[in-house]
Design an enzyme around this catalytic site. Structure first.
Site, PDB file in Angstrom:
ATOM      1  N   GLY A  46       0.709  -1.060  -0.085  1.00 12.60           N
ATOM      2  CA  GLY A  46      -0.136  -0.087   0.155  1.00 12.60           C
ATOM      3  C   GLY A  46       0.956   1.345   0.005  1.00 12.60           C
ATOM      4  O   GLY A  46       2.017   1.293   0.452  1.00 12.60           O
ATOM      5  N   LEU A  94       6.809   1.916   4.430  1.00  7.92           N
ATOM      6  CA  LEU A  94       7.872   2.251   3.561  1.00  7.92           C
ATOM      7  C   LEU A  94       8.384   3.825   4.071  1.00  7.92           C
ATOM      8  O   LEU A  94       9.622   3.864   3.664  1.00  7.92           O
ATOM      9  CB  LEU A  94       7.177   2.513   2.146  1.00  7.92           C
ATOM     10  CG  LEU A  94       6.739   1.138   1.768  1.00  7.92           C
ATOM     11  CD1 LEU A  94       6.115   1.291   0.260  1.00  7.92           C
ATOM     12  CD2 LEU A  94       8.035   0.248   1.375  1.00  7.92           C
ATOM     13  N   HIS A 135      -4.316   0.977   7.500  1.00 11.22           N
ATOM     14  CA  HIS A 135      -2.865   1.754   7.754  1.00 11.22           C
ATOM     15  C   HIS A 135      -2.896   2.884   6.521  1.00 11.22           C
ATOM     16  O   HIS A 135      -2.595   3.808   6.970  1.00 11.22           O
ATOM     17  CB  HIS A 135      -1.866   0.692   7.294  1.00 11.22           C
ATOM     18  CG  HIS A 135      -0.390   1.112   7.300  1.00 11.22           C
ATOM     19  ND1 HIS A 135       0.364   0.799   8.257  1.00 11.22           N
ATOM     20  CD2 HIS A 135       0.048   1.876   6.530  1.00 11.22           C
ATOM     21  CE1 HIS A 135       1.637   1.398   7.855  1.00 11.22           C
ATOM     22  NE2 HIS A 135       1.410   2.136   6.857  1.00 11.22           N
TER      23      HIS A 135
HETATM   24 NI    NI Z   1       2.677   3.456   5.934  1.00  6.27          NI
END
Ligand code: NI
Length: 178
Positions: A46, A94, A135
């Site tokens: 994502g 990330l 998230h």
């Molecule tokens: Ni994230």
């Protein structure tokens, strides 16, 4: 299409309240395509627009990481309209290198969103898919997964975040005139 640089904590854009998308124009489509390419290249499941420096309510999700075209979703102005149950599993981001921890999320969610043409649609998700949606939608409100940690887990995250902050500050250009 292009792989975009991913903003790393504590980049201030990650804490912004993102604004709703109003123009469903070619620039939005191009950004979404670049975000998909960036997510797949990372690789990740994502990616939210603020993670590439754009504070708008746009996120892409693909729990198959490019293996199944049906798993790819572009969510614009998304919101969770129903949630049920509970799950606890390890999350990472990330934008927060080398930090992962267990986060409690709903087991199932129903999400309403718009597609790239501005057309509304609905998604039912459970397990990992539900977790990833929660998230990514958090990102659009400037919320990061470690915000959900408590106690010792929070302390451990705080130490790691301090290191990230130091590294980030070292990468910033000196202010003009110094
Ligand atoms: Ni994230």
């Amino acid at each position: 299409m292009a792989v975009l640089p991913i903003r790393i904590y504590p980049d201030p854009v990650l804490r912004q309240q993102c604004r709703p998308v109003e123009d469903f124009d070619p620039a939005l489509r191009a950004l979404a395509e670049d975000m998909v390419e960036t997510m797949h290249a990372a690789p990740g499941v994502g990616l939210a627009a603020p993670q590439v420096g754009v504070a708008i309510r746009l996120a892409v999700v693909d729990v198959s990481v490019g293996k199944e075209p049906d798993s790819l979703h572009v969510l614009i102005n998304p919101r969770i309209v129903d949630r049920a149950g509970e799950q606890v599993d390890v999350e990472a981001c990330l934008s927060i290198p080398e930090l992962s921890d267990k986060v409690k999320r709903p087991r199932r969610v129903r999400v309403e969103a718009l597609d790239l043409d501005g057309k509304p649609y609905e998604l039912e998700a459970e397990a990992l898919f539900a977790r990833v949606l929660c998230h990514e939608l958090d990102h659009l409100d400037g919320i990061l997964f470690f915000d959900h940690l408590r106690g010792l887990r929070k302390e451990r995250a705080r130490r790691h975040l301090k290191r990230l902050r130091r590294a980030w500050e070292e990468r910033q250009p000196m202010p003009a005139g110094v």
